[in-house]
Design a protein around this motif. Structure first.
Motif, short mmCIF file in Angstrom:
data_model
loop_
_atom_site.label_atom_id
_atom_site.label_comp_id
_atom_site.label_asym_id
_atom_site.label_seq_id
_atom_site.Cartn_x
_atom_site.Cartn_y
_atom_site.Cartn_z
N MET A 239 -8.38 4.99 16.83
CA MET A 239 -9.63 5.73 16.40
C MET A 239 -8.25 6.41 17.42
O MET A 239 -8.10 7.28 17.89
CB MET A 239 -10.50 5.43 17.82
CG MET A 239 -11.50 4.53 17.31
SD MET A 239 -12.95 5.21 18.54
CE MET A 239 -12.32 3.52 19.77
N GLN B 163 -6.78 9.83 17.74
CA GLN B 163 -7.40 11.08 18.27
C GLN B 163 -6.97 12.81 18.55
O GLN B 163 -7.52 13.65 19.02
CB GLN B 163 -7.27 10.60 20.28
CG GLN B 163 -7.78 9.30 21.07
CD GLN B 163 -9.33 9.83 20.75
OE1 GLN B 163 -9.92 9.89 22.08
NE2 GLN B 163 -9.68 8.53 19.73
N HIS C 65 -8.10 9.25 28.08
CA HIS C 65 -8.45 8.29 26.73
C HIS C 65 -8.45 6.21 26.33
O HIS C 65 -9.37 5.76 27.18
CB HIS C 65 -8.22 8.43 25.54
CG HIS C 65 -8.94 8.38 24.29
ND1 HIS C 65 -9.70 7.95 24.34
CD2 HIS C 65 -7.87 7.20 23.29
CE1 HIS C 65 -10.30 6.79 23.10
NE2 HIS C 65 -9.22 6.65 22.74
N ASN D 141 -9.60 4.36 30.20
CA ASN D 141 -11.33 4.69 30.57
C ASN D 141 -11.26 3.32 29.70
O ASN D 141 -11.33 2.76 30.27
CB ASN D 141 -11.50 6.18 29.37
CG ASN D 141 -13.51 5.94 29.56
OD1 ASN D 141 -13.42 5.51 30.77
ND2 ASN D 141 -13.33 6.32 28.74
N LEU D 142 -11.39 3.02 28.56
CA LEU D 142 -11.20 2.22 27.49
C LEU D 142 -10.47 0.60 28.21
O LEU D 142 -11.08 -0.43 27.68
CB LEU D 142 -10.59 2.40 25.79
CG LEU D 142 -11.27 3.20 24.90
CD1 LEU D 142 -10.65 3.61 24.30
CD2 LEU D 142 -13.21 3.06 25.15
N SER E 105 -12.86 -1.31 29.86
CA SER E 105 -13.81 -2.21 29.72
C SER E 105 -14.26 -3.07 29.27
O SER E 105 -15.86 -3.94 29.60
CB SER E 105 -14.50 -1.67 27.91
OG SER E 105 -13.04 -2.11 27.41
N GLU F 40 -4.76 3.77 18.69
CA GLU F 40 -4.95 4.31 17.35
C GLU F 40 -3.40 4.29 16.31
O GLU F 40 -2.34 4.15 16.16
CB GLU F 40 -4.96 5.51 17.16
CG GLU F 40 -3.55 6.28 18.07
CD GLU F 40 -3.71 8.38 18.44
OE1 GLU F 40 -4.14 8.99 17.83
OE2 GLU F 40 -4.94 8.69 19.05
N ARG G 153 -16.68 4.35 17.22
CA ARG G 153 -17.20 4.90 17.87
C ARG G 153 -18.37 4.65 18.60
O ARG G 153 -19.06 5.51 19.63
CB ARG G 153 -18.00 5.49 16.31
CG ARG G 153 -16.88 6.33 15.51
CD ARG G 153 -17.64 6.89 14.25
NE ARG G 153 -16.79 7.64 13.42
CZ ARG G 153 -17.02 7.61 11.73
NH1 ARG G 153 -18.63 7.76 11.98
NH2 ARG G 153 -16.14 7.93 11.20
N LEU H 264 -16.86 4.40 22.39
CA LEU H 264 -16.57 6.11 22.48
C LEU H 264 -17.24 6.51 23.31
O LEU H 264 -17.96 7.52 24.69
CB LEU H 264 -15.86 6.57 21.52
CG LEU H 264 -14.84 5.94 21.07
CD1 LEU H 264 -14.64 7.95 19.72
CD2 LEU H 264 -14.16 6.89 22.53
N PRO I 23 -18.15 3.67 26.54
CA PRO I 23 -16.61 2.88 26.97
C PRO I 23 -17.00 1.57 28.13
O PRO I 23 -16.42 0.80 27.68
CB PRO I 23 -16.27 3.55 27.68
CG PRO I 23 -16.93 5.50 27.44
CD PRO I 23 -18.58 4.86 27.40
#
Length: 367
Positions: free
Chosen positions: A26, A28, A44, A47-48, A51, A59, A327, A330, A333
């Motif tokens: 994704m 950014q 970013h 954080n992912l 998950s 990305e 998305r 996002l 998460p």
């Protein structure tokens, strides 16, 4: 009780994923002007990476400066790019065992644009933009500055750029490479007769339009560690009459399968603003379903997959081997945690978060 199919392992090449939830690349638009990752990417992606998904693909990273969609796109074409990416990976890997892959691409005629939150329009040469390249001098939309048609020497340089970026990805220890041949970017532009109007060995027939992707796949596969997977993301259709379509996608997938491609990630559209599509849950899953009938390599489905039962149905029914979220993850998460809770599965969580397990759930977290 048997584990939900979504939370069973999946093997891509020699890489075993703990479950079938993939975090899609994704953009950014938050790199510095030289294509270097910033602290945003560490936050970013970190954080992912907590998950509980089975795989994180970072990305689309441009293989050349002119291959960036915006001036804020990430690149993997310089030593500084590589060092910035290494710093991010060191931080994220210190706290997450999640496999991390990278998507390599080139924006082609869709490069030199504003970030989406600035409007996304093509940047003028006096606004920090640059000349774009494409198979043919056909702009993406009316009124845009036409791209420069690539010469054979340009094509050779492009292949060398992909190889150089793949070598950097290998040095960085990425577990996987995904080649970006979707969404109207350069490799997709070579595939579609709408954007590819060449009359040499890279245009005209389907065989010629597929040639560049196959050559780049072979070249990247040769330099990336053999035990690590190299796959591809394609657009299954342009959704425009006379453009790239599902039958041509099947021919490409078969050719890649024969070359040892590790997986195919089936998206759609992005090549032409005239595209006509009905967006809704699972709207791109039919591409994956067809590929499952045609190739041996694992197939990843995308397309407004938002609910755990929806994702489980796709993999349980055999429409795809995995689902990729963008998305939706996002927005949430911890989507894999919530999916595991709904479906009665377990999922990895960092030890610092183990106390967050709800009292009504038992054995949700696999520390």
């Amino acid at each position: 009780m048997a584990s939900p199919k979504l939370f069973t392992p999946l093997t891509l090449g020699e890489l075993e994923l703990p479950n079938r939830i993939v975090i899609s690349p994704m953009c950014q638009y938050s790199a510095d002007t030289h294509g270097n990752m910033t602290s945003w990417h560490t936050i970013h992606l970190g954080n992912l990476a907590l998950s509980g998904a089975g795989l994180l693909i970072i990305e689309a990273s441009a293989v050349a400066p002119e291959g960036r969609i915006t001036p804020g796109d990430v690149g993997l074409y310089s030593d500084d790019n590589e060092q910035a990416m290494a710093r991010m990976l060191e931080s994220v890997r210190a706290h997450s065992p999640m496999p991390i892959g990278i998507q390599l691409g080139h924006a082609g005629r869709k490069a030199s644009c504003q970030a989406p939150w600035e409007g996304g329009a093509q940047l003028g040469l006096d606004e920090g933009g640059w000349e774009t390249v494409a198979p043919s001098a056909v702009p993406y939309s009316e009124g845009q500055r036409p791209p420069q048609a690539m010469s054979l020497d340009d094509i050779e340089r492009l292949k060398a750029d992909f190889v150089a970026a793949a070598r950097r990805a290998g040095r960085l220890g990425f577990e996987l490479i995904e080649l970006h041949a979707a969404h109207g970017y350069l490799l997709h532009e070579f595939l579609s007769p709408i954007s590819n109007q060449r009359d040499d060995e890279y245009g005209g027939s389907l065989e010629n339009r597929m040639r560049l992707i196959l050559e780049i796949f072979d070249a990247v596969r040769e330099v990336f560690p053999s035990e690590k997977p190299v796959g591809i993301r394609i657009s299954g259709s342009d959704w425009v009459e006379g453009g790239w379509d599902l039958e041509q996608s099947v021919a490409l997938a078969r050719a890649l399968d024969a070359r040892g491609c590790s997986f195919i990630d089936c998206s759609g559209g992005g090549l032409d603003p005239r595209q006509a599509l009905d967006v809704g849950p699972n709207y791109q899953v039919p591409f994956a379903r067809r590929m499952k009938q045609e190739v041996a390599m694992p197939v990843i489905a995308v397309g407004l997959i938002t609910e755990p039962e929806q994702a489980e149905g796709i993999v349980f029914s055999g429409e795809a081997d995995a689902v990729a979220l963008a998305r939706g993850i996002l927005f949430d998460p911890r989507w894999p945690w919530h999916a595991a809770a709904r479906l009665g599965a377990s999922v990895h969580a960092p030890k610092q978060y183990l106390r967050s397990q709800p009292h009504t759930l038992k054995n949700l977290f696999d520390a």
